[in-house]
Structures are given as structure tokens and as C-alpha cells.
Motif scaffolding. Structure first.
Motif, PDB file in Angstrom:
ATOM      1  N   ALA A  88       0.778  -1.245   0.003  1.00 22.11           N
ATOM      2  CA  ALA A  88      -0.005   0.008  -0.004  1.00 22.11           C
ATOM      3  C   ALA A  88       0.977   1.357   0.106  1.00 22.11           C
ATOM      4  CB  ALA A  88      -0.945  -0.006   1.153  1.00 22.11           C
ATOM      5  N   ILE A  89       2.022   1.377   0.870  1.00 19.69           N
ATOM      6  CA  ILE A  89       2.516   2.593   0.876  1.00 19.69           C
ATOM      7  C   ILE A  89       3.617   2.788  -0.481  1.00 19.69           C
ATOM      8  CG2 ILE A  89       2.606   2.639   3.513  1.00 19.69           C
ATOM      9  CD1 ILE A  89       5.426   1.267   3.672  1.00 19.69           C
ATOM     10  N   ASN A  90       3.962   1.504  -0.777  1.00 14.86           N
ATOM     11  CA  ASN A  90       4.956   1.496  -1.980  1.00 14.86           C
ATOM     12  C   ASN A  90       3.790   2.112  -3.294  1.00 14.86           C
ATOM     13  OD1 ASN A  90       7.383   1.073  -3.356  1.00 14.86           O
ATOM     14  ND2 ASN A  90       6.380  -0.480  -4.622  1.00 14.86           N
ATOM     15  N   ASN A  91       2.854   1.423  -3.331  1.00 11.78           N
ATOM     16  CA  ASN A  91       1.906   1.926  -4.603  1.00 11.78           C
ATOM     17  C   ASN A  91       1.450   3.314  -4.219  1.00 11.78           C
ATOM     18  OD1 ASN A  91       1.981  -0.557  -5.555  1.00 11.78           O
ATOM     19  ND2 ASN A  91       0.208  -1.303  -4.480  1.00 11.78           N
ATOM     20  N   GLU A  92       1.036   3.931  -3.136  1.00 14.34           N
ATOM     21  CA  GLU A  92       0.295   5.112  -2.961  1.00 14.34           C
ATOM     22  C   GLU A  92       1.459   6.378  -2.896  1.00 14.34           C
ATOM     23  OE1 GLU A  92      -2.120   4.687   0.010  1.00 14.34           O
ATOM     24  OE2 GLU A  92      -3.273   2.831  -0.602  1.00 14.34           O
ATOM     25  N   LEU A  93       2.496   6.240  -2.198  1.00 14.54           N
ATOM     26  CA  LEU A  93       3.510   7.093  -2.027  1.00 14.54           C
ATOM     27  C   LEU A  93       4.667   7.041  -2.271  1.00 14.54           C
ATOM     28  CD1 LEU A  93       4.519   9.598  -0.136  1.00 14.54           C
ATOM     29  CD2 LEU A  93       4.926   7.736   1.862  1.00 14.54           C
ATOM     30  N   LEU A  94       5.694   5.823  -2.078  1.00 17.30           N
ATOM     31  CA  LEU A  94       7.020   5.837  -2.476  1.00 17.30           C
ATOM     32  C   LEU A  94       7.319   5.580  -3.757  1.00 17.30           C
ATOM     33  CD1 LEU A  94       8.055   3.838   0.825  1.00 17.30           C
ATOM     34  CD2 LEU A  94       8.583   5.945   0.383  1.00 17.30           C
ATOM     35  N   HIS A  95       6.703   4.756  -4.408  1.00 14.15           N
ATOM     36  CA  HIS A  95       7.094   4.335  -5.759  1.00 14.15           C
ATOM     37  C   HIS A  95       6.931   5.558  -6.729  1.00 14.15           C
ATOM     38  CE1 HIS A  95       6.440   2.887 -10.002  1.00 14.15           C
ATOM     39  NE2 HIS A  95       7.566   2.559  -9.740  1.00 14.15           N
ATOM     40  N   PRO A  96       5.840   6.327  -6.628  1.00 12.30           N
ATOM     41  CA  PRO A  96       5.607   7.693  -7.422  1.00 12.30           C
ATOM     42  C   PRO A  96       6.550   8.632  -7.183  1.00 12.30           C
ATOM     43  CG  PRO A  96       3.763   7.120  -6.109  1.00 12.30           C
ATOM     44  CD  PRO A  96       4.503   5.890  -6.021  1.00 12.30           C
ATOM     45  N   VAL A  97       6.850   8.693  -5.971  1.00 10.50           N
ATOM     46  CA  VAL A  97       7.805   9.937  -5.608  1.00 10.50           C
ATOM     47  C   VAL A  97       9.326   9.486  -5.854  1.00 10.50           C
ATOM     48  CG1 VAL A  97       8.733  11.143  -3.443  1.00 10.50           C
ATOM     49  CG2 VAL A  97       6.181  10.715  -3.447  1.00 10.50           C
ATOM     50  N   LEU A  98       9.608   8.368  -5.711  1.00 11.79           N
ATOM     51  CA  LEU A  98      11.016   7.932  -5.872  1.00 11.79           C
ATOM     52  C   LEU A  98      11.214   7.783  -7.482  1.00 11.79           C
ATOM     53  CD1 LEU A  98      11.312   5.053  -3.484  1.00 11.79           C
ATOM     54  CD2 LEU A  98      12.663   7.205  -3.330  1.00 11.79           C
ATOM     55  N   GLN A  99      10.175   7.590  -8.307  1.00 10.60           N
ATOM     56  CA  GLN A  99      10.335   7.858  -9.647  1.00 10.60           C
ATOM     57  C   GLN A  99      10.786   9.136 -10.260  1.00 10.60           C
ATOM     58  OE1 GLN A  99       9.900   5.004 -12.380  1.00 10.60           O
ATOM     59  NE2 GLN A  99      10.852   4.314 -10.376  1.00 10.60           N
ATOM     60  N   GLN A 100      10.118   9.973  -9.508  1.00  9.85           N
ATOM     61  CA  GLN A 100      10.281  11.382  -9.914  1.00  9.85           C
ATOM     62  C   GLN A 100      11.733  11.895  -9.098  1.00  9.85           C
ATOM     63  OE1 GLN A 100       6.966  14.309  -9.029  1.00  9.85           O
ATOM     64  NE2 GLN A 100       6.114  12.648  -8.267  1.00  9.85           N
ATOM     65  N   THR A 329      13.361  18.562  -5.525  1.00  7.69           N
ATOM     66  CA  THR A 329      14.222  17.674  -5.015  1.00  7.69           C
ATOM     67  C   THR A 329      13.837  17.571  -3.315  1.00  7.69           C
ATOM     68  OG1 THR A 329      15.822  17.825  -6.906  1.00  7.69           O
ATOM     69  CG2 THR A 329      16.456  16.551  -4.501  1.00  7.69           C
ATOM     70  N   LEU A 330      14.169  18.905  -2.888  1.00 11.07           N
ATOM     71  CA  LEU A 330      13.909  18.765  -1.314  1.00 11.07           C
ATOM     72  C   LEU A 330      12.574  18.425  -1.064  1.00 11.07           C
ATOM     73  CD1 LEU A 330      15.071  19.380   1.524  1.00 11.07           C
ATOM     74  CD2 LEU A 330      14.673  21.832   1.042  1.00 11.07           C
ATOM     75  N   SER A 331      11.667  18.981  -1.775  1.00 15.00           N
ATOM     76  CA  SER A 331      10.113  18.670  -1.576  1.00 15.00           C
ATOM     77  C   SER A 331       9.867  17.378  -1.532  1.00 15.00           C
ATOM     78  CB  SER A 331       9.406  19.757  -2.574  1.00 15.00           C
ATOM     79  OG  SER A 331       7.925  19.289  -2.372  1.00 15.00           O
ATOM     80  N   LEU A 332      10.336  16.789  -2.706  1.00 18.37           N
ATOM     81  CA  LEU A 332      10.062  15.220  -2.767  1.00 18.37           C
ATOM     82  C   LEU A 332      10.689  14.263  -1.613  1.00 18.37           C
ATOM     83  CD1 LEU A 332      10.538  14.887  -6.620  1.00 18.37           C
ATOM     84  CD2 LEU A 332       8.668  14.492  -5.435  1.00 18.37           C
ATOM     85  N   ILE A 333      11.973  14.847  -1.041  1.00 17.16           N
ATOM     86  CA  ILE A 333      12.515  14.094  -0.170  1.00 17.16           C
ATOM     87  C   ILE A 333      11.643  14.538   1.150  1.00 17.16           C
ATOM     88  CG2 ILE A 333      14.560  14.501   1.537  1.00 17.16           C
ATOM     89  CD1 ILE A 333      15.378  12.952  -0.697  1.00 17.16           C
ATOM     90  N   LEU A 334      11.313  15.505   1.361  1.00 15.56           N
ATOM     91  CA  LEU A 334      10.390  15.670   2.684  1.00 15.56           C
ATOM     92  C   LEU A 334       9.179  14.957   2.538  1.00 15.56           C
ATOM     93  CD1 LEU A 334      11.026  19.447   3.160  1.00 15.56           C
ATOM     94  CD2 LEU A 334      12.036  17.603   4.223  1.00 15.56           C
ATOM     95  N   LYS A 335       8.485  14.996   1.280  1.00 14.92           N
ATOM     96  CA  LYS A 335       7.065  14.190   1.229  1.00 14.92           C
ATOM     97  C   LYS A 335       7.360  12.889   1.663  1.00 14.92           C
ATOM     98  CE  LYS A 335       3.815  13.736  -2.078  1.00 14.92           C
ATOM     99  NZ  LYS A 335       3.246  13.901  -3.648  1.00 14.92           N
ATOM    100  N   ILE A 336       8.448  12.053   1.573  1.00 12.90           N
ATOM    101  CA  ILE A 336       8.761  10.711   2.034  1.00 12.90           C
ATOM    102  C   ILE A 336       8.988  10.863   3.730  1.00 12.90           C
ATOM    103  CG2 ILE A 336      10.365   8.776   1.997  1.00 12.90           C
ATOM    104  CD1 ILE A 336      10.863   9.315  -0.868  1.00 12.90           C
ATOM    105  N   LEU A 337       9.940  11.812   3.912  1.00 12.14           N
ATOM    106  CA  LEU A 337      10.333  11.882   5.394  1.00 12.14           C
ATOM    107  C   LEU A 337       9.255  12.281   6.286  1.00 12.14           C
ATOM    108  CD1 LEU A 337      13.947  13.143   4.977  1.00 12.14           C
ATOM    109  CD2 LEU A 337      13.412  10.943   5.157  1.00 12.14           C
ATOM    110  N   ARG A 338       8.335  13.128   5.663  1.00 11.18           N
ATOM    111  CA  ARG A 338       7.133  13.744   6.722  1.00 11.18           C
ATOM    112  C   ARG A 338       6.006  13.094   6.391  1.00 11.18           C
ATOM    113  NH1 ARG A 338       9.318  20.066   6.615  1.00 11.18           N
ATOM    114  NH2 ARG A 338      11.349  19.727   7.518  1.00 11.18           N
ATOM    115  N   SER A 339       6.042  11.939   5.538  1.00  8.18           N
ATOM    116  CA  SER A 339       4.589  11.520   5.531  1.00  8.18           C
ATOM    117  C   SER A 339       3.965  10.787   6.612  1.00  8.18           C
ATOM    118  CB  SER A 339       4.818  10.351   4.267  1.00  8.18           C
ATOM    119  OG  SER A 339       3.586   9.553   4.232  1.00  8.18           O
ATOM    120  N   LYS A 340       2.702  11.257   6.819  1.00  8.96           N
ATOM    121  CA  LYS A 340       1.979  10.826   8.159  1.00  8.96           C
ATOM    122  C   LYS A 340       1.462   9.628   7.776  1.00  8.96           C
ATOM    123  CE  LYS A 340       0.435  15.280  10.099  1.00  8.96           C
ATOM    124  NZ  LYS A 340      -0.679  16.152  10.439  1.00  8.96           N
TER     125      LYS A 340
END
Length: 452
Positions: A88-100, A329-340
Motif C-alpha cells: 500500500a505505501i509503495n503504491n500510494e507514496l514511495l514508488h511515484p515519489v521515488l520515480q520523480q 528535490t527537497l520537496s520530494l525528499i520531505l514528502k517521504i520523510l514527513r509522510s503521516k
């Protein structure tokens, strides 16, 4: 690791691959079918002629375990998250963010020593395809401080043209790139990371991880050396937590590498046609449920390292001289690190506190660190240049995770601060992206093996 230098890649394309190319209609059907969603795959595939279906799908005798991928339930062994949550977290968050993220200027360039002497045996590896070559970056693409490094290929060389839109080079870098980053060596890896004339800067988007045709004994003995010479007698079931964890990390990484090789495979060399090799994917990965399980484990281990280093990564300097790209780049990093969502669903992907608890903990840690350094050194024995590039990157990424989790106390920033090189951060994030993408491929392509 397109580092299938470490693979037994005796398999070529499926027996009917050249026949596909002689029939344009069938080829178009393949491309279309492989692009559709998993839910819509089963019906259309059955409409193809039987000879075509047999060329991309193993026979009934060999296909029997792929549905197990979709039945993985419960907590990932030795981790703190269950399979459903990971997906779930890979599909919804990590994979799309990491691809960018990995396409941003900071994360697309990696430095490595690509011309190295093997410390264990003479390098007799041979590349017989142009895709083994690494396209090095032109001087104009990098700051003055990085110019003058030796190159083997010019930017104009046809070998550097992958023919894909995403291969376009971003030329906005200036002398601020990587400024202020540490050059301290990683105690878990073999390479000397000091920036010098031996280091080559490579655009990873121009050198994708995929099949290269690197075969033979040189390719085969890399993985053999990794497994047989590093105390992996029965690693999956080892009663020692530390040795079992170490084995799973390598096995999971191996599964990811095999996945990328099979998904981006040269189906016909004459026409330069690339696509998924379904039989190879089955034989190397899906046939062995424990390999898929270890892929999940390695993914969670690397994710834990990223989240544990959140304070460092959220304040790191991602400046490449392109304000728009750098802010993204920083925004994408923070999107992962600060994801509730991530923090609530999987707050502790892996608990490193379970490690090194016994009376011989320190000795065991030293032993395993030495084993990993040997694996890192083995990357210099990979005969294929592109395979060596991805091998070095992903082993450094894994070594960086080990460094974060076991070599520093990130909670004590005063006496033992976390200090990462820019190359380590690049390798760590790219490795997480590779693993994330492998999980996607596992679920999208396994139904193609089940369909008859």
C-alpha cells in the motif's frame, strides 16, 4: 545493479522471440498486453495464438507458484511491517515519489571507479554488446572542479544515445554542485571515495539497469563468490539473527537485480528490440517465494535507514545551481520523510536494536562488516562496465544503510554525528527506488506467468 554481472544469464530470449519480430501484428499485441493493468491481463492474453502464448509463458509443468506472490500475508519476517502495508505505501507514496526523485539533477549523477583491478582473480569478463558500455558525462555538464577526469566515450558517440526521451541530459549544473559534502569513506565498503582522477561521473538516466549480455564463467562466479565465500550455508534459516539478516539483504538485492534484468531484456539484438522476458523472470525470481520475501525485507531495511536519517536528509544540501529543480528535490525528499501515512502505517520498518545483542555481538558485527567489504570489493571483478556501475551503486546504497543503522547513533548528534557523502545519499535513494520498482514489477507481471 544492471549488475547482472552477478547473474547466471545463460538464458537468451524465449525461443519464439525472433518469430515475434517477424510478425509486426503480434509484436504490437505483446506491447499492448504488457502495458495493461493486472486486472485486465488474463482475458486478452488467451486470445493470442497458442504458439505465441507459449513463447512468453512457461508450460503448465513449470508454472505453479506465481499466485503465491499475491498471497503473501502477515508480517515480513525479521521486520515490523506486513506485506499488505508495504504494498500500500509503495503504491500510494514511495514508488511515484521515488520515480520523480531519481530523475532530478542531484540524484541522476553518480561517481564511480569504473576501471578497476579485481583483487581476487584476473578480470577475464567480456562484453559482447554495446549496452555493456557506460556513457560518461561530458565536461560541459559538470563544474570546473570536476573537469579533466578521464573519459572513455565522448558525448557525441552513438553509444551514448539510448534513443529515449528521458535520456536527455540536463546541462544546468554549475560549480555549486555537491559543494560542501563530506569525502569520508564508508567503513562498510571497499572503495576509496575520495574524489580524484580515477572517479568517473555518470548520468544514470543514460545508463539504465537492464540486461547487457554479460555471460560466462566471469559473470557466474560473482554471485558464487558472494554466497559461497561469505558464510551463507543456510542463510534463510540461520538461527543467528545477524547472519540471517545479512543473507536476506543480499538475497533481496539479488532478486531485485534479476527482476530488472528480466523486465528490460534484449529480445532481439539485430532489431534492438527490448521487452520483458517472462520465462527468465519466472526462473530467476517468481519460482522461489523466499526470494520475493527477501526482496520485501531488503526494501524495508533500506526504508528504515532512510527514515532514521531523516534529520540529516531533510537538511542536506541538494543545490545543483538549478533553483527550481533543487526545490522540487527537497520537496520530494520531505514528502517521504514527513509522510503521516508512512509514519502511521509503518513507523518502524526494521528494528536494528535487535542486532548485536549477544556476548559475541561486537565480534559478529566486525565479521559481517568484513564480509560486506569483501562483497563490495567483488564489484571490481565484474567484467561488464555497465554491470559494474550498477553493482557499485547498489552495494554502496546497501553499505550506506548499514552505516546509518549500525555505525552511528543518530540520536546523539553531538558526540557521534551522522556524516554522509553525496555519493552515499545518491546511492541510497537510487537503491530504494530500484527495490520499489521491483515490487511493482512482481505484482504487475506475475499474472502473465499464471495465465495459460
Amino acid at each position: 545493479m544492471g549488475a547482472e554481472a552477478m547473474e547466471k544469464e545463460g538464458m537468451k530470449s524465449a525461443s519464439g522471440s525472433r518469430a515475434w519480430l517477424r510478425n509486426g501484428i503480434i509484436l504490437s499485441a505483446l506491447v499492448t498486453l504488457l502495458a495493461v493493468s493486472v486486472a485486465g491481463t488474463r482475458g486478452p492474453l488467451l486470445l493470442l495464438p497458442s504458439f505465441f502464448r507459449s513463447s512468453i509463458i512457461p508450460s503448465k509443468e513449470s508454472s505453479c507458484t506465481c499466485q503465491q506472490v499475491q498471497k503473501l500475508k502477515g508480517v515480513v519476517e525479521d521486520c515490523c511491517c506486513d506485506y499488505e502495508t508495504v504494498d500500500a505505501i509503495n503504491n500510494e507514496l514511495l514508488h511515484p515519489v521515488l520515480q520523480q526523485l531519481v530523475k532530478k539533477p542531484f540524484f541522476r549523477y553518480f561517481k564511480a571507479k569504473l576501471w578497476c583491478d579485481c583483487p581476487f582473480w584476473p578480470d577475464d569478463g567480456m562484453c559482447h554488446m554495446r549496452d555493456c558500455s557506460v556513457c560518461e558525462c561530458p565536461d560541459s555538464e559538470f563544474p570546473e572542479m570536476f573537469k579533466g577526469l578521464p573519459k572513455q566515450l565522448s558525448f557525441e558517440d552513438p553509444k551514448c544515445q539510448e534513443g529515449k526521451p528521458e535520456a536527455a541530459v540536463d546541462r544546468t549544473l554549475d560549480r555549486k554542485v555537491f559543494h560542501g559534502w563530506s569525502e569520508v569513506d564508508n567503513p562498510w565498503t571497499y572503495d576509496d571515495e575520495t574524489d580524484n582522477g580515477q572517479m568517473t561521473y555518470v548520468n544514470l538516466l543514460l545508463n539504465p539497469e537492464r540486461y547487457t549480455g554479460y555471460t560466462g564463467t566471469s559473470a557466474q562466479r560473482i554471485w558464487k563468490a558472494i554466497y559461497e565465500e561469505n558464510c551463507f550455508k543456510d542463510g534463510q534459516n540461520d538461527s543467528c539473527t545477524e547472519r540471517r539478516v545479512f543473507y536476506k539483504l543480499i538475497s533481496g538485492l539479488h532478486a531485485s537485480i534479476s527482476t530488472h534484468i528480466a523486465v528490460e531484456y534484449l529480445l532481439d539484438e539485430q532489431s534492438n528490440h527490448w521487452g520483458p522476458n517472462i520465462p527468465l523472470f519466472y526462473e530467476r525470481v517468481l519460482k522461489f517465494p523466499e526470494r520475493v520475501q527477501n526482496l520485501y525485507f531488503t526494501y524495508l531495511f533500506i526504508l528504515r535507514a532512510v527514515t532514521k536519517a531523516a534529520d540529516f536528509l531533510s537538511q542536506a544540501d541538494y543545490n545543483t545551481g538549478n533553483d527550481i529543480e533543487d526545490n522540487e528535490t527537497l520537496s520530494l525528499i520531505l514528502k517521504i520523510l514527513r509522510s503521516k501515512t508512512l509514519q502511521e502505517a509503518c513507523p518502524m520498518p526494521f528494528d536494528e536494536a535487535q542486532m548485536w545483542r549477544g556476548a559475541d555481538g561486537i565480534q559478529l558485527k566486525t565479521q559481517i562488516q568484513q564480509h560486506f567489504r569483501k562483497i563490495s570489493a567483488l564489484m571490481d571483478c565484474v567484467g561488464c562496465e555497465k554491470c559494474r556501475l550498477w553493482g557499485k551503486l547498489q552495494i554502496l546504497g546497501l553499505g550506506t544503510a548499514l552505516k546509518i543503522l549500525f555505525s552511528v547513533d543518530v540520536s546523539d548528534s553531538h558526540t557521534n554525528p551522522l556524516d554522509l557523502q553525496h555519493n552515499e545519499v545518491i546511492a541510497l535513494i537510487n537503491l530504494l527506488s530500484r527495490l520499489s520498482e521491483s515490487l511493482q514489477y512482481i505484482h504487475k507481471m506475475s499474472p502473465l506467468v499464471d495465465v495459460l
